[in-house]
Design a protein around this motif. Structure first.
Motif, mmCIF file in Angstrom:
data_model
loop_
_atom_site.group_PDB
_atom_site.id
_atom_site.type_symbol
_atom_site.label_atom_id
_atom_site.label_comp_id
_atom_site.label_asym_id
_atom_site.label_seq_id
_atom_site.Cartn_x
_atom_site.Cartn_y
_atom_site.Cartn_z
ATOM 1 N N ARG A 98 0.834 -1.217 0.000
ATOM 2 C CA ARG A 98 0.000 0.000 0.000
ATOM 3 C C ARG A 98 0.864 1.261 0.000
ATOM 4 O O ARG A 98 0.539 2.251 -0.672
ATOM 5 N N ASP A 118 -3.218 3.097 -6.490
ATOM 6 C CA ASP A 118 -4.223 2.777 -5.489
ATOM 7 C C ASP A 118 -5.647 2.991 -5.987
ATOM 8 O O ASP A 118 -6.600 2.947 -5.205
ATOM 9 N N ASP A 119 -5.806 3.244 -7.281
ATOM 10 C CA ASP A 119 -7.134 3.337 -7.888
ATOM 11 C C ASP A 119 -7.829 1.975 -7.754
ATOM 12 O O ASP A 119 -7.289 0.958 -8.201
ATOM 13 N N PRO A 120 -9.018 1.917 -7.162
ATOM 14 C CA PRO A 120 -9.688 0.628 -6.988
ATOM 15 C C PRO A 120 -9.875 -0.156 -8.283
ATOM 16 O O PRO A 120 -9.822 -1.391 -8.269
ATOM 17 N N GLU A 121 -10.063 0.538 -9.403
ATOM 18 C CA GLU A 121 -10.240 -0.188 -10.669
ATOM 19 C C GLU A 121 -8.944 -0.861 -11.111
ATOM 20 O O GLU A 121 -8.959 -1.991 -11.607
ATOM 21 N N LEU A 123 -6.503 -1.708 -8.998
ATOM 22 C CA LEU A 123 -6.294 -2.772 -8.022
ATOM 23 C C LEU A 123 -7.123 -4.001 -8.379
ATOM 24 O O LEU A 123 -6.663 -5.143 -8.245
ATOM 25 N N THR A 124 -8.336 -3.780 -8.834
ATOM 26 C CA THR A 124 -9.202 -4.893 -9.233
ATOM 27 C C THR A 124 -8.615 -5.629 -10.427
ATOM 28 O O THR A 124 -8.625 -6.867 -10.479
ATOM 29 N N TRP A 162 -9.387 -6.522 -0.826
ATOM 30 C CA TRP A 162 -10.019 -5.590 0.105
ATOM 31 C C TRP A 162 -8.982 -4.916 0.985
ATOM 32 O O TRP A 162 -9.025 -3.710 1.212
ATOM 33 N N GLY A 165 -7.065 -2.126 -0.631
ATOM 34 C CA GLY A 165 -7.743 -0.865 -0.905
ATOM 35 C C GLY A 165 -8.967 -0.933 -1.776
ATOM 36 O O GLY A 165 -9.609 0.104 -2.014
ATOM 37 N N VAL A 166 -9.342 -2.103 -2.281
ATOM 38 C CA VAL A 166 -10.582 -2.211 -3.037
ATOM 39 C C VAL A 166 -11.745 -2.150 -2.046
ATOM 40 O O VAL A 166 -11.768 -2.920 -1.077
ATOM 41 N N PRO A 167 -12.700 -1.248 -2.226
ATOM 42 C CA PRO A 167 -13.821 -1.164 -1.280
ATOM 43 C C PRO A 167 -14.580 -2.491 -1.191
ATOM 44 O O PRO A 167 -14.756 -3.188 -2.195
ATOM 45 N N ALA A 170 -17.320 -2.932 -3.577
ATOM 46 C CA ALA A 170 -17.043 -3.055 -5.012
ATOM 47 C C ALA A 170 -17.426 -4.449 -5.508
ATOM 48 O O ALA A 170 -17.344 -5.429 -4.768
#
Length: 288
Positions: A98, A118-121, A123-124, A162, A165-167, A170
């Motif tokens: 992180r 660290d953008d959730p998309e 990271l996904t 998670w 950093g992925v909510p 999501a």
């Protein structure tokens, strides 16, 4: 995520071993102990490089050209710590990643689009590439998992995403079918740009000390493992790299993967298991 472990409910908390994020009854322990994790990891890296923003971050911030073997070792240590380490070890490994992600941000030189690691998309995307690669390559090599166990592995892996950093709200894939649907949806955004192709060429022929390349089987061994990683890519991904996407290539990759796994399983566990897995087995043995 609820985790199954071998803990007994009547043990005092101070006597319960800490099996970390997953535990010995998880499918994650089985998959990540498989000897095919190296070609699976290489497949994941090649797949990740097809996302322009993910690749821009690697090209501009990673030292893979200067220290390819160190990067590979650090990645293996990270996977080992998160999978088999205690909760504290896993959290420390996740915290380091992180912290790196906070520094990785910039602009894609080809499209002008901004990116941040660290953008959730993003990271996904990275998460799905790893989950898909680890599962598919180990199963192709002969790891026996039922369809329900494969789905359970995909669901278990969300815990790592998670914590990176992925909510939790999501829509992370929780089954193999959902993972397939994710790749179908994102494929229009993918391409093998110059940076991705350079990274792929570097991965196939990384620098080695001259004496290692000439006096040991390291070069042909690496080439063979890397070839498996490439051949195990989805047909659409191979086509993006300009490689054959014929169905017969899938059959050849499966045969070669099973052969390699069979030969690696002959090796003593002490040679093919990482330190975190050995420590986890020792905790499990001490627990009885």
């Amino acid at each position: 995520m609820e985790r199954e472990t071998s803990r007994t409910t009547d043990e005092p908390p101070e006597q319960q071993p800490d099996f970390g994020l997953f535990g010995p009854q998880s499918v994650t322990w089985r998959v990540h102990a498989d000897p095919m994790m190296l070609p699976a990891g290489l497949r994941a890296l090649l797949l990740q490089a097809l996302h322009p923003l993910a690749m821009a971050g690697v090209a501009e911030h990673s030292r893979y050209r200067e220290d390819p073997w160190g990067r590979l070792l650090r990645t293996a240590q990270y996977v080992g710590a998160v999978t088999y380490g205690s909760t504290a070890q896993a959290e420390a490994a996740l915290a380091r990643v992180r912290a790196v992600h906070l520094r990785v941000r910039g602009t894609d030189p080809d499209t002008g689009a901004g990116y941040r690691a660290d953008d959730p998309e993003l990271l996904t995307w990275v998460h799905c590439c790893e989950t898909d690669s680890f599962l598919r390559v180990t199963r192709a090599g002969g790891l026996r998992l039922t369809a329900a166990e494969a789905d359970r592995y995909v669901a278990e892996q969300r815990e790592t995403a998670w914590r990176l950093g992925v909510p939790r709200t999501a829509p992370l894939p929780a089954t193999v079918d959902e993972l397939d649907d994710y790749f179908d949806r994102i494929r229009p955004e993918l391409r093998a740009g110059p940076a991705a192709r350079e990274a792929a060429r570097f991965a196939v022929l990384p620098p080695m000390p001259l004496w290692v390349a000439l006096a040991t089987p390291a070069r042909p061994a690496w080439t063979g493992i890397m070839a498996l990683g490439v051949a195990s890519l989805p047909r659409w991904a191979r086509r993006l790299y300009g490689l054959p996407g014929w169905p017969v290539a899938d059959l050849g990759a499966r045969v070669a993967t099973r052969s390699l796994r069979t030969s690696l399983l002959v090796l003593p566990a002490a040679l093919r298991e990482g330190p975190h897995l050995k420590e986890a087995r020792a905790r499990l043995a001490a627990h009885g």
